[in-house]
Design a protein around this motif. Sequence first.
Motif: not given
Length: 265
Positions: A108-117, A123-124
């Motif tokens: 399964h594909m998902a996504t990691r977002i690096h934001l504000d430390g 996941d959509a």
Amino acid sequence: MLDLDRYCDRIGYNGVRRPTIDVLNAILARQPDAITFEALDPLTGKIPDLSPDAVDAKLLDARRGGYCFEQNSLLLRALTALGFETEGLIARVWWMMPPDATPGPWSHMATRIHLDGRDWLADAGFGTCVPTSALDFGTETARKTAHEHFRLKPTTDGWMLEAKLDGDWARVYEVRRAPAEPGEYVRMNEMAATRSHFATDLILARTTPEERIVVSGNRLTRRNQAGILERTHLDVAGLEGAIRSTFQLPFDPSWRMVLERIGSQ
């Protein structure tokens, strides 16, 4: 590069375009509503093309839906275009599996977002239980979304995503800490399209602000924010009607043969 105007028009997003947590959550709420989770291509013997042009032509221009590799590759490119720092992840599914089940493949594909430390799970493309808000990898505290509470618990390889259903915590998927390797999505896409339940079972899902709507086989299920379920069995005409109206997909006559098999079960 993704045409951000086309994407925002497709999901009905007209807000600001900056990399903030509010924008991230707005996108995660809109895409699973506007773009149906569906695996009709594998069900008719086709392997989805994951090239950006093919995904855009199908999900944006033809107004079709897609499953995780299509949905989340589109999401990753959209968030990157909005200025987010993104990274593709891969997970193995535990949804509806018994406690003693053998771990499955990383599929399964998902996504990691690096934001504000901080690092966030986005996941959509999980369909039946997609989280509609970003989830903080750095805490086990449950996060309330418009539908369920979710939490991320550390595991040996990464984190287990869990959802609270009817008062109990249920495993959704285990997301791997290490990013996806080159070619991993392509290999897993081929496996999912040819050797998983997507090749044999009709699966459709749409998450609106008010409810989750799912078709599994010939059964349509609705679960509202209070958790109240409504189940309906559909015949061939009912399945076609749901595809056209409830899931807002342009109907392909080649699907009718598949629906005749499923609707008669």
